[in-house]
Design an enzyme around this catalytic site. Structure first.
Site: not given
Ligand code: TRP
Length: 334
Positions: A115, A197, A200
């Site tokens: 982050k 994968k 989002k």
């Protein structure tokens, strides 16, 4: 069925649409667990503030995650389905646990370092103490089973450290929490572009969302990468082809899968046909969930009832724990 003693707790951040990976990796397990365990499933709206300070779309996103949970089979009579910010006891426990969490270990957390790279202008203290808040969510219900993916393993390891420090200093209050997913194998839901994968935020064209319209689903599937097909019988499948078969195994009938396996092995496979079939089977799988989500979202009264019921259940367990915590910590002066 007599429910088991151990308590299950998990959370999903309301930061985007849920996709097929969330469905097979998380929601489907939740639905099974609610039959066997006392379960707390939470929309982690407070956690989303660490990365999404703009709250314009928060309400809409929280409603959607709740609706997607219910449409996927969460039964609000069996599990507690609630919003994190409705349970104020979470903030209190978070504060206590923060005194047992060291700056050094928080700074070493992989998700924190990621982050910091992604949002260098907003390295806030909430981001640093994210794993502490997550620990509070879990142990507020004295839960020990936490259905999460691999990316959350480190947070759970930290949760065990915080819990052990608490227990050591103030007396045994919390069980240690562990990742739990029925056996060790997590279902992998590959993305449609042959790498990684479903996700989002990344490569949205290669991810199938529970909210996708039928035509969007068909289009995304048809765009999946293929090639001219194998030239040797029983040859190994390249990753992107293997992924198409993996996706087919999630939603298609066994005889359909067998037909395409045989076609592949005999070098007569037509990927156009296979993708058409997969697209239709995906539509059949996703569209009833999407429609159910839409009808839930249209009924604000019902959603409000869901949130109230969930919060009531979660609060009851939270209050009992906080009482134990205050006693153990010596914060009882009367
Ligand atoms: N950190 C989790 C994620 O990003 C979400 C989460 C918040 C969570 N609180 C939790 C998961 C408690 C399990 C238990 O996926």
């Amino acid at each position: 069925m007599e429910k088991q003693q151990q308590i299950v707790m998990s959370g999903i951040r309301p930061t985007g649409l849920l996709h097929l990976g969330n469905y097979f990796g998380a929601l489907r397990n939740y639905v099974k667990m609610q039959e066997e365990y006392e379960c707390y499933f939470m929309v982690a709206d407070l956690h989303s503030l660490t990365t999404h300070p703009d709250t314009k779309e928060l309400k809409q996103n929280v409603h959607r995650v709740l609706a997607e949970n219910i449409a996927s089979g969460i039964d609000t009579d069996k599990a507690a389905l609630y919003c994190q910010s409705h349970i104020h006891e979470t903030a209190e426990l978070y504060l206590y646990l923060n005194m047992l969490a060291y700056k050094g270990e928080l700074e070493k957390t992989t998700t924190f370092k990621d982050k910091v790279r992604q949002q260098p202008d907003n390295v806030n203290a909430g981001l640093l103490t994210y794993p502490v808040l997550q620990t509070a969510d879990i142990v507020l219900h004295r839960a020990s089973l936490v259905p999460v993916g691999k990316d959350q393993e480190q947070h759970l390891e930290m949760a065990r450290n915080f819990v052990n420090r608490f227990n050591h200093r103030y007396g045994d209050v919390f069980p240690e929490p562990f990742a739990f997913n029925y056996g060790s194998e997590l279902v992998k839901v590959p993305s449609l572009d042959g790498s990684g994968k479903m996700s989002k935020s990344e490569n949205q064209n290669a991810t199938l969302y529970l909210a996708d319209e039928d035509e969007v689903i068909r289009k995304k599937v048809m765009k999946a990468k293929t090639d001219a097909g194998p030239t040797e019988q029983y040859s190994q499948k390249p990753d992107y082809i293997e992924n198409l078969f993996l996706l087919m195994k999630l939603v298609s009938a066994p005889d359909v899968i067998e037909k395409y396996e045989n076609d592949y092995n005999n070098c007569v496979i037509r990927y156009g046909d296979m993708k058409k079939q997969l697209g239709e089977d995906m539509v059949k799988f996703i569209s009833p969930i999407r429609e159910k989500v839409n009808s839930i979202l249209a009924d604000e009264k019902y959603l409000q009832g869901v949130m109230e019921k969930g919060a009531e259940k979660a609060r009851k367990s939270a209050r009992a724990t906080i009482e134990m915590v205050r006693q153990a910590m010596g914060l009882n002066y009367y």
